[in-house]
Design an enzyme around this catalytic site. Structure first.
Site, PDB file in Angstrom:
ATOM      1  N   HIS A  17      16.032   8.847 -21.758  1.00 13.31           N
ATOM      2  CA  HIS A  17      14.150   9.211 -21.549  1.00 13.31           C
ATOM      3  C   HIS A  17      14.050   7.960 -20.244  1.00 13.31           C
ATOM      4  O   HIS A  17      14.704   6.743 -19.727  1.00 13.31           O
ATOM      5  CB  HIS A  17      13.853   8.278 -22.206  1.00 13.31           C
ATOM      6  CG  HIS A  17      12.715   8.563 -23.496  1.00 13.31           C
ATOM      7  ND1 HIS A  17      11.753   7.577 -23.041  1.00 13.31           N
ATOM      8  CD2 HIS A  17      12.368   8.853 -23.771  1.00 13.31           C
ATOM      9  CE1 HIS A  17      10.924   8.230 -23.234  1.00 13.31           C
ATOM     10  NE2 HIS A  17      11.085   9.390 -24.209  1.00 13.31           N
ATOM     11  N   HIS A  18      12.452   8.083 -19.629  1.00 10.63           N
ATOM     12  CA  HIS A  18      12.612   7.844 -18.555  1.00 10.63           C
ATOM     13  C   HIS A  18      11.823   5.791 -19.125  1.00 10.63           C
ATOM     14  O   HIS A  18      11.753   5.362 -18.555  1.00 10.63           O
ATOM     15  CB  HIS A  18      10.856   8.283 -18.183  1.00 10.63           C
ATOM     16  CG  HIS A  18      11.089   8.438 -16.762  1.00 10.63           C
ATOM     17  ND1 HIS A  18      11.405   7.291 -15.639  1.00 10.63           N
ATOM     18  CD2 HIS A  18      10.594   9.362 -15.865  1.00 10.63           C
ATOM     19  CE1 HIS A  18      10.642   6.885 -14.728  1.00 10.63           C
ATOM     20  NE2 HIS A  18      10.736   8.230 -14.424  1.00 10.63           N
ATOM     21  N   SER A  19      11.463   6.257 -20.501  1.00 10.84           N
ATOM     22  CA  SER A  19      11.581   4.392 -20.729  1.00 10.84           C
ATOM     23  C   SER A  19      12.252   3.308 -20.652  1.00 10.84           C
ATOM     24  O   SER A  19      11.508   2.683 -20.290  1.00 10.84           O
ATOM     25  CB  SER A  19      10.751   4.905 -21.698  1.00 10.84           C
ATOM     26  OG  SER A  19      11.978   4.530 -22.924  1.00 10.84           O
ATOM     27  N   ASN A  22       9.606   0.017 -15.202  1.00 15.12           N
ATOM     28  CA  ASN A  22       8.951   1.234 -14.302  1.00 15.12           C
ATOM     29  C   ASN A  22       8.462   0.461 -13.604  1.00 15.12           C
ATOM     30  O   ASN A  22       7.713  -0.415 -14.274  1.00 15.12           O
ATOM     31  CB  ASN A  22       9.022   2.087 -14.788  1.00 15.12           C
ATOM     32  CG  ASN A  22       9.706   3.137 -16.092  1.00 15.12           C
ATOM     33  OD1 ASN A  22      10.555   3.460 -14.780  1.00 15.12           O
ATOM     34  ND2 ASN A  22      10.411   2.908 -16.588  1.00 15.12           N
TER      35      ASN A  22
END
Length: 559
Positions: free
Chosen positions: A138-140, A316
């Protein structure tokens, strides 16, 4: 408790069944000679022994009471390794087309938020005898630091691997046993800290806003209020810019890195400019075939890192700029130069403002406010009516230029699999690895069913730019090429032949790190082939790949 930053949490809040917000990669590996073990079990043990090197493997999310703040990471003491690492066998004949279709299906399903947010599939049944690994995270949780840590856990630089340090003693686990009062207090404290950060940044943000709105005075004391000629404020609507479904299509293609550098050097541009120019040319041809090419240039949303040098924070830090792709220009070389000029303008703009772009924005009750707005926008069909933010997402992720191994197997190639979103149904991501530039094209299958045709157009655009660069270096006149009149998709038979064909060395000194792929050799006009180097040893390419394909993945760092 480790709370998500505001930017990390956005990837959670915007997620819906139609728009999974994970990134992935597809690798093809050569098994060690004489290998007869069950490779999925080998990979499972490999990861278990190294799980302490990458925290994202063993942590999961816990929600705040009433979703009043962003969730936090806590350790998961009960990981089901058979769930996270699983085996899949391709049906016969086990071609790359089948492998890419399987990748699209695996990438279309959401990750289970009650578990650590990653899954890995070991895929056998390839007719080449190789195996593939598909992994999604997951990008989170896939920030820059997590990507480096995951790469360290998965990969080695020798087949024998390396000695892994023993894990440090674990603190007492909090798990899901954290009380409601403690969660609420932690959530409110985190939100307050976010507001403090924002208030401290306001003066700098105001100064940058003023510098953007008010141009500087020239030598005569005058201000130039005109907009730059290559600035494009709105993106045109295309068939790619609409509300999407959860169905995905995936295509993988490869271009030698040395050829990319050769083209970039010949025309005085960057490798990233070449990537965008080839993608722009492919989109121009694809939309033209559909009689849907807008008169106005298409644009690309290009991610830009906000991370300062030496910043090792685990979050991020990324924004995006919109760059015109000059699809209204028919000539590939002129298009490349226009894209270069637009890129320079965008980089200069981002350089002025990136220091004050907040990455930890506070939003009270952010989970249900942002998720609700995103769902309402999609259900109201606004993505089908409003001008798109950009027409396509294009990302270039630098990778390692050395041979890597995973669980003793040689990693042949490394294809990124990224995110398609409402209003932007196509994402083109490319990563460099060991002398290669591996493209991964992911799209909504209903919106872009002919993704392999588009991918082959992309390869042909690279061929045209390479031929133009060679013509320029050979003094054959101005580097202006004509649009190819015939493009045929490589057949499976041609792919198998390409897999064993000797590869030619790249046309520049920078080629020492990798040989050119068979597809690019075929792309050079016969009259130009004398400029190409002599044949070298072929690298392993999985059977079934189109002339420039060779499925692989970028698990170490995703854009």
């Amino acid at each position: 408790m480790d709370h998500l930053s505001g930017m990390d949490a956005i990837f959670l809040h915007l997620e819906a069944p139609e728009v999974p917000m994970h990134v992935g990669s597809l690798m093809v590996l050569n098994l060690p000679e004489g290998h007869d073990d069950n490779f999925v079990e080998v990979v499972k043990r490999h990861i278990q022994e190294r799980q302490h090197l990458a925290p994202l493997l063993t942590r999961k999310l816990v929600k705040m009471p009433f979703d009043l703040s962003d969730p936090a990471w806590v350790p998961d003491e009960h990981i089901d390794w058979d769930y996270h690492v699983r085996a899949i066998t391709l049906p016969k004949p086990g071609s790359n087309t089948q492998l890419q279709a399987l990748t699209a299906r695996l990438h279309s399903s959401l990750l289970d938020r009650s578990r650590p947010l990653w899954e890995l599939a070991v895929i056998d049944g390839l007719r080449s005898g190789q195996v593939a690994i598909y992994i999604k995270v997951h990008h989170s949780g896939m920030d820059g630091q997590a990507g480096v840590a995951l790469g360290a856990a998965l990969f080695d630089t020798t087949p024998q691997g390396r000695k892994i340090p023993k894990p440090l003693p674990k603190p007492a686990a909090q798990g899901d046993g954290v009380g409601m009062a403690e969660l609420a207090a932690s959530g409110l404290k985190h939100t307050a800290q976010q507001y403090v950060k924002l208030v401290k940044m306001l003066p700098d943000m105001a100064r940058v806003a003023k510098s953007m709105l008010v141009p500087p005075r020239d030598a005569d004391g005058q201000r130039d209020w005109s907009l730059p000629k290559n600035l494009q404020l709105l993106s045109p609507r295309t068939p790619l810019n609409k509300t999407i479904t959860n169905q995905r299509a995936f295509a993988a293609r490869t271009v030698p890195l040395a050829e990319m550098k050769y083209v970039a050097k010949a025309f005085g541009v960057t490798v990233n400019d070449v990537v965008m120019a080839a993608t722009a040319g492919a989109l121009r041809r694809y939309l033209k075939d559909l009689n849907a090419l807008p008169e106005k240039s298409l644009t690309a949303g290009v991610p830009v890192s906000l991370r300062e040098a030496g910043d090792g924070s685990a979050n991020n830090q990324v924004s995006a700029v919109v760059i015109p792709l000059s699809t209204d220009e028919a000539d590939p070389v002129k298009r490349l130069h226009k894209i270069r000029d637009a890129s320079i303008l965008s980089k200069g703009f981002m350089g002025r403002i990136k220091a004050v772009i907040p990455t930890d924005l506070p939003v009270l009750a952010a989970p249900w406010v942002i998720s609700g707005l995103a769902a309402m926008t999609a259900r109201a069909g606004l993505y089908d009516r409003l001008p798109p933010f950009s027409n396509v997402a294009i990302s270039n992720v630098p990778g390692l230029q050395q041979q890597l191994y995973c669980a003793g197997a040689e990693v042949v190639c490394n294809y990124p699999v990224s995110i398609a979103f409402h209003g932007m149904a196509l994402n083109v991501t490319v990563t460099s690895y060991n002398g290669r530039m591996d493209y991964g094209l992911i799209a909504c299958r209903r919106t872009l069913p002919q993704i392999h045709e588009l991918a082959d157009f992309l390869l042909d655009e690279h061929r045209q730019l390479l031929a133009a660069a060679q013509a320029l270096n050979e003094g054959a006149g101005p580097a202006v090429t004509r649009q190819s009149q015939t493009e045929t998709r490589p057949s499976e038979a041609r792919s198998d032949a390409a897999a064993t064909a000797p590869r030619r060395r790249p046309p520049s000194k920078e080629a020492a790190n990798g040989a050119a792929s068979p597809v690019s050799t075929a792309s050079v006009p016969r009259s130009r082939r004398s400029a190409r180097p002599k044949a070298g040893k072929a690298a392993a390419v999985p059977a079934g790949a189109s002339a420039a394909e060779a499925p692989s993945a970028e698990a170490a760092a995703a854009a």
